[in-house]
Design an enzyme around this catalytic site. Structure first.
Site: not given
Length: 227
Positions: A119, A179, A206
């Site tokens: 991320s 996600d 995620h």
């Protein structure tokens, strides 16, 4: 027969993750890569005081251990300790400190064969690769990079580096079809910046996937760099 040495990989945590929490979140991946790769986890330099605004919605990958300080790499607002990956930031506050933290880890804990980022950590890893390719001596060019739920960092200070020219190192881009924090098109856009990018999709959201299908993809990618 010579014993194969595991690849050393510096792993950059996401926003609002502690180092210990990130180690726990990468536990399944660590097990899947046992004997092939040694994962060294690193969290951001900035404590995240404000509980709101982690990269879109909700804490990234669930709550971290209470005794660990949640941290981030940089913030997208001048005053609040928040970050949004999907909005144009007013600032990239703390980015230089983040880059220096990675540079120090590469120098003190290395050498490393590759980088892995999740991320916000994936966006930072991509930025470090771009700076390396541009000749920044703080960042030795890794042999490979693995970017999970990654995105092109927004803000001129980021984009000037990462959008100058295609990145020529081997890359594996992992992202989930569902996600909601970092939509798949964001990760696909980041992958497009790398020449010959390999993509690995999964049906989840995620998180860092490490089930049997993903394990085989990780190993196939890493085996080309086996020592």
């Amino acid at each position: 027969m010579a014993v194969r040495q595991p690849l050393r990989v510096l792993c950059l945590a996401g926003f609002r993750q502690s180092e210990r929490g990130f180690r726990e979140k990468t536990g399944a991946l660590r097990k899947a890569l046992r004997g092939r790769a040694e994962l060294v986890c690193l969290s951001g330099p900035h404590p995240v005081v404000d509980a709101a605004g982690p990269e879109g919605a909700g804490p990234e990958s669930g709550p971290c251990p209470q005794e660990e300080q949640l941290r981030g790499w940089w913030f997208s607002e001048a005053e609040a300790d928040v970050f949004s990956a999907l909005k144009e930031p007013t600032v990239c506050r703390g980015l230089e400190e983040a880059l220096e933290t990675v540079a120090q880890a590469l120098n003190k804990l290395g050498p490393f064969d590759g980088l892995l980022g999740f991320s916000q950590g994936a966006a930072l890893a991509a930025l470090a690769c771009a700076l390396s390719q541009a000749g920044d001596p703080r960042f030795p060019l890794p042999r490979f990079v693995i970017l999970i739920s990654g995105f092109c960092p927004r803000g001129l200070s980021c984009q000037e580096s990462i959008l100058q020219s295609p990145l020529s190192l081997p890359s594996l881009h992992v992202f989930g079809d569902t996600d909601r924090v970092i939509p798949s098109q964001e990760s696909m856009q980041l992958a497009s910046r790398f020449t010959g990018a390999v993509t690995l999709t999964h049906s989840g959201g995620h998180f860092i996937p490490a089930a049997a299908p993903q394990r085989q993809a990780y190993l196939k990618f890493l085996d080309q760099f086996a020592k």
